[in-house]
Design a protein around this motif. Structure first.
Motif, PDB file in Angstrom:
ATOM      1  N   GLU A 143       0.826  -1.205   0.000  1.00  0.00           N
ATOM      2  CA  GLU A 143       0.000   0.000   0.000  1.00  0.00           C
ATOM      3  C   GLU A 143       0.859   1.254   0.000  1.00  0.00           C
ATOM      4  OE1 GLU A 143      -2.422  -0.398   3.456  1.00  0.00           O
ATOM      5  OE2 GLU A 143      -3.209  -2.361   2.854  1.00  0.00           O
ATOM      6  N   LEU A 144       1.916   1.233   0.787  1.00  0.00           N
ATOM      7  CA  LEU A 144       2.792   2.400   0.881  1.00  0.00           C
ATOM      8  C   LEU A 144       3.524   2.638  -0.435  1.00  0.00           C
ATOM      9  CD1 LEU A 144       3.672   4.536   2.896  1.00  0.00           C
ATOM     10  CD2 LEU A 144       5.523   3.022   3.613  1.00  0.00           C
ATOM     11  N   GLN A 145       3.951   1.573  -1.083  1.00  0.00           N
ATOM     12  CA  GLN A 145       4.623   1.708  -2.369  1.00  0.00           C
ATOM     13  C   GLN A 145       3.690   2.308  -3.410  1.00  0.00           C
ATOM     14  OE1 GLN A 145       5.822  -1.967  -4.239  1.00  0.00           O
ATOM     15  NE2 GLN A 145       7.645  -1.032  -5.119  1.00  0.00           N
ATOM     16  N   ARG A 146       2.416   1.960  -3.330  1.00  0.00           N
ATOM     17  CA  ARG A 146       1.435   2.491  -4.281  1.00  0.00           C
ATOM     18  C   ARG A 146       1.087   3.951  -3.979  1.00  0.00           C
ATOM     19  NH1 ARG A 146      -3.413  -0.348  -2.835  1.00  0.00           N
ATOM     20  NH2 ARG A 146      -3.652   1.378  -1.358  1.00  0.00           N
ATOM     21  N   ASP A 147       0.891   4.277  -2.696  1.00  0.00           N
ATOM     22  CA  ASP A 147       0.372   5.595  -2.331  1.00  0.00           C
ATOM     23  C   ASP A 147       1.453   6.623  -2.033  1.00  0.00           C
ATOM     24  OD1 ASP A 147      -2.151   4.437  -2.525  1.00  0.00           O
ATOM     25  OD2 ASP A 147      -2.218   3.936  -0.383  1.00  0.00           O
ATOM     26  N   ASN A 148       2.612   6.180  -1.575  1.00  0.00           N
ATOM     27  CA  ASN A 148       3.679   7.110  -1.210  1.00  0.00           C
ATOM     28  C   ASN A 148       5.030   6.445  -1.463  1.00  0.00           C
ATOM     29  OD1 ASN A 148       5.434   8.950   0.035  1.00  0.00           O
ATOM     30  ND2 ASN A 148       3.932   9.464   1.632  1.00  0.00           N
ATOM     31  N   PRO A 149       5.437   6.362  -2.739  1.00  0.00           N
ATOM     32  CA  PRO A 149       6.687   5.655  -3.075  1.00  0.00           C
ATOM     33  C   PRO A 149       7.912   6.217  -2.371  1.00  0.00           C
ATOM     34  CG  PRO A 149       5.403   6.143  -5.046  1.00  0.00           C
ATOM     35  CD  PRO A 149       4.756   6.882  -3.926  1.00  0.00           C
ATOM     36  N   ASP A 150       7.943   7.522  -2.154  1.00  0.00           N
ATOM     37  CA  ASP A 150       9.107   8.122  -1.501  1.00  0.00           C
ATOM     38  C   ASP A 150       9.242   7.615  -0.066  1.00  0.00           C
ATOM     39  OD1 ASP A 150      11.287  10.217  -1.206  1.00  0.00           O
ATOM     40  OD2 ASP A 150       9.862  10.888   0.341  1.00  0.00           O
ATOM     41  N   LEU A 151       8.140   7.629   0.673  1.00  0.00           N
ATOM     42  CA  LEU A 151       8.196   7.131   2.047  1.00  0.00           C
ATOM     43  C   LEU A 151       8.467   5.629   2.068  1.00  0.00           C
ATOM     44  CD1 LEU A 151       7.947   7.675   5.054  1.00  0.00           C
ATOM     45  CD2 LEU A 151       5.455   7.402   4.837  1.00  0.00           C
ATOM     46  N   ALA A 152       7.920   4.914   1.079  1.00  0.00           N
ATOM     47  CA  ALA A 152       8.166   3.471   1.005  1.00  0.00           C
ATOM     48  C   ALA A 152       9.654   3.176   0.850  1.00  0.00           C
ATOM     49  CB  ALA A 152       7.391   2.861  -0.155  1.00  0.00           C
ATOM     50  N   ALA A 278      -0.729   3.390  12.004  1.00  0.00           N
ATOM     51  CA  ALA A 278      -0.982   4.753  12.467  1.00  0.00           C
ATOM     52  C   ALA A 278       0.281   5.605  12.388  1.00  0.00           C
ATOM     53  CB  ALA A 278      -1.514   4.723  13.900  1.00  0.00           C
ATOM     54  N   LEU A 279       1.423   5.028  12.733  1.00  0.00           N
ATOM     55  CA  LEU A 279       2.678   5.769  12.670  1.00  0.00           C
ATOM     56  C   LEU A 279       3.078   6.068  11.229  1.00  0.00           C
ATOM     57  CD1 LEU A 279       4.629   3.863  15.472  1.00  0.00           C
ATOM     58  CD2 LEU A 279       3.841   6.242  15.552  1.00  0.00           C
ATOM     59  N   VAL A 280       2.857   5.119  10.328  1.00  0.00           N
ATOM     60  CA  VAL A 280       3.163   5.359   8.913  1.00  0.00           C
ATOM     61  C   VAL A 280       2.304   6.509   8.386  1.00  0.00           C
ATOM     62  CG1 VAL A 280       2.948   4.380   6.599  1.00  0.00           C
ATOM     63  CG2 VAL A 280       4.048   3.062   8.409  1.00  0.00           C
ATOM     64  N   ARG A 281       1.034   6.522   8.750  1.00  0.00           N
ATOM     65  CA  ARG A 281       0.175   7.640   8.331  1.00  0.00           C
ATOM     66  C   ARG A 281       0.678   8.957   8.909  1.00  0.00           C
ATOM     67  NH1 ARG A 281      -3.967   3.835   9.437  1.00  0.00           N
ATOM     68  NH2 ARG A 281      -4.323   4.804  11.481  1.00  0.00           N
ATOM     69  N   GLY A 282       1.107   8.906  10.163  1.00  0.00           N
ATOM     70  CA  GLY A 282       1.627  10.121  10.776  1.00  0.00           C
ATOM     71  C   GLY A 282       2.890  10.625  10.100  1.00  0.00           C
ATOM     72  N   LEU A 283       3.779   9.714   9.735  1.00  0.00           N
ATOM     73  CA  LEU A 283       5.008  10.109   9.047  1.00  0.00           C
ATOM     74  C   LEU A 283       4.701  10.684   7.668  1.00  0.00           C
ATOM     75  CD1 LEU A 283       7.328   7.105   9.973  1.00  0.00           C
ATOM     76  CD2 LEU A 283       7.450   9.438  10.865  1.00  0.00           C
ATOM     77  N   ALA A 284       3.677  10.153   7.010  1.00  0.00           N
ATOM     78  CA  ALA A 284       3.303  10.658   5.687  1.00  0.00           C
ATOM     79  C   ALA A 284       2.711  12.063   5.782  1.00  0.00           C
ATOM     80  CB  ALA A 284       2.305   9.716   5.036  1.00  0.00           C
ATOM     81  N   GLN A 285       2.038  12.351   6.887  1.00  0.00           N
ATOM     82  CA  GLN A 285       1.363  13.635   7.046  1.00  0.00           C
ATOM     83  C   GLN A 285       2.234  14.680   7.720  1.00  0.00           C
ATOM     84  OE1 GLN A 285      -2.106  12.527   9.253  1.00  0.00           O
ATOM     85  NE2 GLN A 285      -2.973  11.300   7.586  1.00  0.00           N
ATOM     86  N   ARG A 286       3.157  14.217   8.584  1.00  0.00           N
ATOM     87  CA  ARG A 286       3.988  15.132   9.352  1.00  0.00           C
ATOM     88  C   ARG A 286       5.452  14.788   9.134  1.00  0.00           C
ATOM     89  NH1 ARG A 286       1.876  13.887  15.230  1.00  0.00           N
ATOM     90  NH2 ARG A 286       3.471  15.412  15.766  1.00  0.00           N
ATOM     91  N   GLY A 287       6.144  15.662   8.439  1.00  0.00           N
ATOM     92  CA  GLY A 287       7.533  15.391   8.115  1.00  0.00           C
ATOM     93  C   GLY A 287       8.511  15.762   9.204  1.00  0.00           C
TER      94      GLY A 287
END
Length: 310
Positions: A143-152, A278-287
């Motif tokens: 899911e992370l690779q699809r939605d946020n490749p940079d964070l993945a 939840a932490l992955v979502r937080g990292l995606a939203q808050r850098g």
């Protein structure tokens, strides 16, 4: 809390279905034998079947040695041959990933799918095993690779077995090599800013301590010289020792992060998985750097059950 997988896979010392003609031959042998020789040794009973199967003469030899169970990991670690290592999770230990998102998926998929085809079942009060955690981590990295490749590309969801056996309980040299393989990408660059590691209280030396609790360690490595390890435990204090040792092995200062506390004795693994999401979502939203607390985390076992059945 939730323990690691503890079921054993036993192998029969005789074929489930007799080979054609084998029973006729065996009957003839028994009728022509004296009472003292009525029982033939294993090598005689199956004479003529050697090209098909080489059965052990004793049940104790049916269990594969550690070097067979962990074939391919000998250069890294020689795990003790104990009943603890022969639980289900010991049969699907993967090779270390090369740490790209695709490699993480492949490694976690190998762990999660080696016990059968289709989805995983998880009961209403079942404790989570390594297999459940690896399976949901595989889904999350996809899911992370699809939605946020940079964070993945900057995130590592570490297999529970690697976190336990190689990073925490392995020798210093084993832990160092395992760590290097985790954080480096295909080009040899250290691109891992965030490491998510399931923490277990299982013992490698005591087969009676197969693990009774899961917690989560998030290592923030954005400052390579000063990495921070945040420990999320749904039963505060229970996994302090294992978490501290793991953080020390990773060269990170350990800090306690707040997390909702579990109200029963079986949901700690769900807290680890839902906490990771939840932490992955937080990292995606808050850098920004700094601890992300999970005071308001609400777990959803039903959603996890649905994901694991895919």
């Amino acid at each position: 809390g939730a323990q690691q997988a503890s079921s054993f896979q036993e192998f029969s010392s005789a074929p489930h279905t007799p080979f054609e003609g084998a029973w006729d031959w065996l009957t003839t042998q028994m009728q022509s034998s004296t009472p003292s020789s009525a029982r033939s040794p294993s090598s005689d009973i199956y004479r003529g079947l050697d090209p098909l199967v080489d059965l052990p003469s004793t049940s104790s030899s049916a269990r594969s040695p550690s070097s067979d169970i962990y074939r391919g990991l000998e250069p890294l670690v020689d795990l003790p041959s104990t009943p603890h290592e022969l639980r289900d999770d010991a049969h699907y230990v993967p090779a270390f990933p090369s740490t790209s998102a695709d490699a993480q998926i492949a490694a976690l998929n190998q762990t999660a799918s080696s016990h059968g085809h289709g989805g995983l079942e998880l009961g209403a009060r079942d404790w989570l095993s390594d297999e459940h955690i690896a399976a949901d981590y595989m889904l999350l990295i996809q899911e992370l690779q699809r939605d946020n490749p940079d964070l993945a590309s900057r995130t590592r969801l570490v297999d529970p077995l690697i976190a336990h056996y190689h990073l925490r309980l392995g020798s210093e040299s084993v832990a160092t090599r395992a760590f290097q393989r985790i954080v480096h990408d295909h080009d040899g660059d250290d691109t891992a800013d965030f490491l998510f590691l399931p923490v277990s209280d299982a013992s490698a030396s005591d087969p009676n301590r197969r693990g009774s609790h899961w917690s989560l360690l998030l290592v923030d490595r954005r400052e390579r010289a000063r990495p921070a390890a945040y420990h999320y435990d749904s039963a505060v204090g229970y996994n302090d020792g294992p978490a501290a040792l793991l953080a020390q092995r990773l060269g990170a200062r350990l800090e306690l992060a707040r997390m909702t506390q579990q109200s029963n004795g079986y949901d700690c693994g769900v807290f680890v998985l839902d906490g990771t999401r939840a932490l992955v979502r937080g990292l995606a939203q808050r850098g920004r750097s700094g601890v992300l607390h999970l005071d308001n985390l609400v777990i959803d076992r039903l959603a996890l059950q649905t994901r694991l059945r895919r």
